[in-house]
Design a protein around this motif. Structure first.
Motif, PDB file in Angstrom:
ATOM      1  N   LEU A  68       9.971  -9.413  12.638  1.00 12.81           N
ATOM      2  CA  LEU A  68      10.640  -9.071  13.846  1.00 12.81           C
ATOM      3  C   LEU A  68      10.718 -10.243  14.719  1.00 12.81           C
ATOM      4  CD1 LEU A  68       9.021  -5.706  14.723  1.00 12.81           C
ATOM      5  CD2 LEU A  68      11.437  -5.850  14.411  1.00 12.81           C
ATOM      6  N   CYS A  90      13.290 -12.971  13.781  1.00  9.75           N
ATOM      7  CA  CYS A  90      14.686 -12.616  14.047  1.00  9.75           C
ATOM      8  C   CYS A  90      15.012 -12.421  15.429  1.00  9.75           C
ATOM      9  CB  CYS A  90      14.883 -11.135  13.182  1.00  9.75           C
ATOM     10  SG  CYS A  90      14.907 -11.416  11.316  1.00  9.75           S
ATOM     11  N   ARG A  98      11.810  -8.893   4.423  1.00  5.63           N
ATOM     12  CA  ARG A  98      12.671  -9.211   5.568  1.00  5.63           C
ATOM     13  C   ARG A  98      13.778  -8.245   6.079  1.00  5.63           C
ATOM     14  NH1 ARG A  98      11.610 -14.496   7.899  1.00  5.63           N
ATOM     15  NH2 ARG A  98      13.494 -14.137   9.255  1.00  5.63           N
ATOM     16  N   ASN A 123      13.358  -5.137   9.430  1.00  7.92           N
ATOM     17  CA  ASN A 123      14.189  -5.205  10.610  1.00  7.92           C
ATOM     18  C   ASN A 123      15.300  -3.997  10.677  1.00  7.92           C
ATOM     19  OD1 ASN A 123      13.783  -7.487  12.380  1.00  7.92           O
ATOM     20  ND2 ASN A 123      13.688  -8.446  10.389  1.00  7.92           N
ATOM     21  N   SER A 131      11.640  -1.648  16.515  1.00  3.48           N
ATOM     22  CA  SER A 131      10.411  -2.174  16.454  1.00  3.48           C
ATOM     23  C   SER A 131       9.495  -0.914  16.969  1.00  3.48           C
ATOM     24  CB  SER A 131       9.989  -3.223  17.543  1.00  3.48           C
ATOM     25  OG  SER A 131      10.542  -2.876  18.808  1.00  3.48           O
ATOM     26  N   SER A 138      17.449  -5.204  14.682  1.00  2.38           N
ATOM     27  CA  SER A 138      17.406  -3.959  13.773  1.00  2.38           C
ATOM     28  C   SER A 138      19.041  -3.702  13.863  1.00  2.38           C
ATOM     29  CB  SER A 138      16.766  -2.834  13.826  1.00  2.38           C
ATOM     30  OG  SER A 138      16.786  -2.370  15.260  1.00  2.38           O
ATOM     31  N   LEU A 189      19.173 -13.478   9.654  1.00  3.49           N
ATOM     32  CA  LEU A 189      18.039 -12.767   9.611  1.00  3.49           C
ATOM     33  C   LEU A 189      17.313 -13.551   8.431  1.00  3.49           C
ATOM     34  CD1 LEU A 189      20.000  -9.304   9.127  1.00  3.49           C
ATOM     35  CD2 LEU A 189      18.444 -10.024  10.860  1.00  3.49           C
TER      36      LEU A 189
END
Length: 565
Positions: free
Chosen positions: A152, A155, A413, A417, A421, A505, A556
């Motif tokens: 998180l 990114c 990863r 994402n 969160s 996300s 990302l």
């Protein structure tokens, strides 16, 4: 860098505001002040490309029915030199905007011009931002919370950089305080037990039980033997910590790098004590009347942090608490190093600490709004439909490195994402390892690989992606073509919203949508056809899609393979 979606929104706002002003001038509407105009994308395709509910927002001020207001606004609109083709009034007073197809073709031209920079915007204007994440205690291996926080945080930092901020990634090394004392005691106990036997000393009740503690001391003994068995306990613990801590940090760095996470700064908590920043910060709080002394200790007044309880800053043995060091650390971020905005990523169990830290900044005269904390929820790993706690390889608790080894860095990863969160994350290990369209990261990567294979095959036949200036983009009229271009046009706006909300996300969902639109286009439209002009236009669209998918995956830190087995 151009953001065509944002440009269209601004055009709509300007058109609406000008229309309202014109209606006020002609006395069709009373004088009124409008702060902002909300622009949304309608859920139903038949309701146009964009919509506003401004007529309903100003009903009381205008003293008219919303639909009547909407019709008045529409009547006074000037659409000249805009992307707007037509405007309709719908329902109780929504104003819907349908765009000219020109914006779709302009999107492809922008992608062709900006290439790997497409999606980069500048809402940050070089503002200095620090993103601090992971910051795991260096007393053991990284766990799943650290892993999710790493994905998180990394990114979020990348998104902010793409949005025009000057970003610094930082890891706080908690190498001072209670956990280091506990670390030293744990190492010491294992050292004595390995030399004299387990009954020689009782292992600390709150000590670190991990196998890594034992392994450190085995390796230490191979080199140093029992020469420290009769050394003073404090000196011995100091030696053990100085031996083991750098090795733990190196393992943490290696684990994070295998995960694609690299930090600009590894900040040692010890430096705050050595530079007297902790002492200076405590003195500032005293001078501002924020502290009180009782029971031989120094406390931060509860009233300062909105609590009915005081918080200890310096224990009665004279040792500052972690809370005191943390306040000094955040003061260092803002005042010593001059960051305009600080973002911390903490596990959800730190929820209660957010308000305390913001209030502590206010107590020091620092604007608490300059500090943001992203709280993330726990991760549960599943294998064969059941909660997985053990690594298939080691048979021990699953570490970050075990997870990367089992399903691959890209999947880890992407999955971390894939949800906001603040949402709990159930990580399906079987799905993450699956080589099929059910696996979202495979689905996206496959779309990119399919495009690369297609372009390579066509190139082998002597056909390459043409110069966009030589192409008639207006030949792209099929619904699947337009839906795909429309989706590509949204990318810079997705970066903007992700940066403003600190939610990367959005981008995993977005790139899945791009892949889905591409697969629909691929199944409906033949690229290598008899009509050369149409083929050229479709090659531009295919190559633009490749660019956008790669740009998102690069952001990302996920690979964009050109071929897949």
């Amino acid at each position: 860098m151009k953001n065509i979606s944002e440009e269209i929104r601004q055009q709509i706002k300007t058109v609406v505001r000008s229309a309202i002003n014109q209606a006020i001038k002609s006395e069709e509407l009373p004088s009124l002040e409008i702060k902002d105009i909300l622009i949304e994308v309608p859920r139903e395709k038949g309701h146009g490309d964009f919509s506003t509910n401004i007529a309903m927002q100003i009903t009381k001020l205008a003293k008219k029915a919303p639909r009547q207001i909407a019709e008045t606004i529409i009547k006074n609109m000037d659409l000249k030199d805009t992307y707007i083709e037509k405007v309709d009034c719908a329902g109780p007073g929504f104003i819907n905007f349908t765009l000219k197809t020109k914006y779709l073709y302009d999107t492809l031209e922008i992608i062709a011009e900006e290439k790997e920079d497409y999606g980069h915007i500048n809402i940050g204007n070089g503002k200095k931002v620090m993103v601090e994440y992971v910051s795991a205690n260096p007393t053991g291996p990284l766990h799943m919370g650290n892993a999710r926080g790493g994905a998180l945080g990394d990114c979020i930092a990348s998104v902010l950089a793409a949005a025009g901020y000057d970003v610094t990634r930082e890891y706080l090394i908690n190498d001072a305080g209670n956990q280091i004392e506990k670390f030293g005691k744990s190492l010491e106990a294992r050292y004595i037990q390995l030399i004299k036997g387990e009954d020689a000393i009782e292992f600390p009740e709150d000590g670190y039980q991990g196998e890594d503690i034992t392994e450190h001391m085995r390796e230490f003994i191979k080199v140093n033997g029992d020469k420290y068995i009769d050394v003073d306990s404090e000196e011995r613990k100091k030696v053990f910590v100085e031996y083991a801590l750098p090795r733990n940090l190196e393992a943490i760095k290696e684990g994070l790098e295998s995960y694609g996470v690299k930090f600009d700064v590894w900040f040692s908590e010890q430096t705050l004590h050595k530079s007297n920043e902790v002492a200076e910060t405590l003195q500032l709080l005293k001078d501002r009347g924020c502290t009180v002394e009782h029971d031989g200790a120094l406390w931060l007044k509860g009233s300062v942090i909105g609590s009915d309880k005081d918080e200890v800053l310096v224990r009665n043995n004279g040792v500052p608490t972690y809370f005191a060091a943390d306040i000094a650390y955040h003061r260092n971020k803002f005042e010593t190093r001059g960051f305009d905005w600080v973002i911390n990523l903490w596990g959800a169990d730190h929820h209660g600490h957010v308000a305390r830290m913001k209030a502590s900044m206010a107590a020091l005269g620092i604007n608490p709004d300059k500090l943001d904390v992203v709280l993330f929820q726990l991760v549960r790993l599943y294998r064969n439909g059941e909660v997985a706690r053990m690594s298939k390889r080691t048979g021990k608790s699953i570490s970050l490195m075990d997870l990367v080894e089992e399903v691959g860095r890209d999947a880890v990863r992407f999955f971390f994402n894939a949800k906001a969160s603040g949402s709990h994350l159930d990580f399906d290990l079987d799905l993450a390892a699956k080589q099929s369209s059910e696996n979202p990261v495979f689905y996206v990567q496959y779309a990119h690989a399919r495009i690369c294979s297609m372009l390579k095959l066509i190139a082998s036949e002597g056909v390459t992606v043409p110069d966009i200036k030589d192409v008639n983009l207006e030949l792209l009229k099929e619904e699947e073509e337009r839906e795909l271009i429309k989706k590509l046009s949204e990318y810079p706006d997705e970066v903007r919203i992700s940066a403003e909300t600190l939610e990367p996300s959005r981008l995993t969902r977005y790139v899945q949508d791009v892949a889905s639109c591409f697969h629909s286009f691929y199944n409906a439209c033949t690229v290598r056809g008899k009509d050369e002009s149409l083929m050229k236009a479709r090659l531009i669209l295919v190559d633009s899609t490749r660019t956008v998918i790669k740009n998102v995956l690069d952001l990302l830190s996920i690979s964009a393979p050109e071929r897949m087995e």
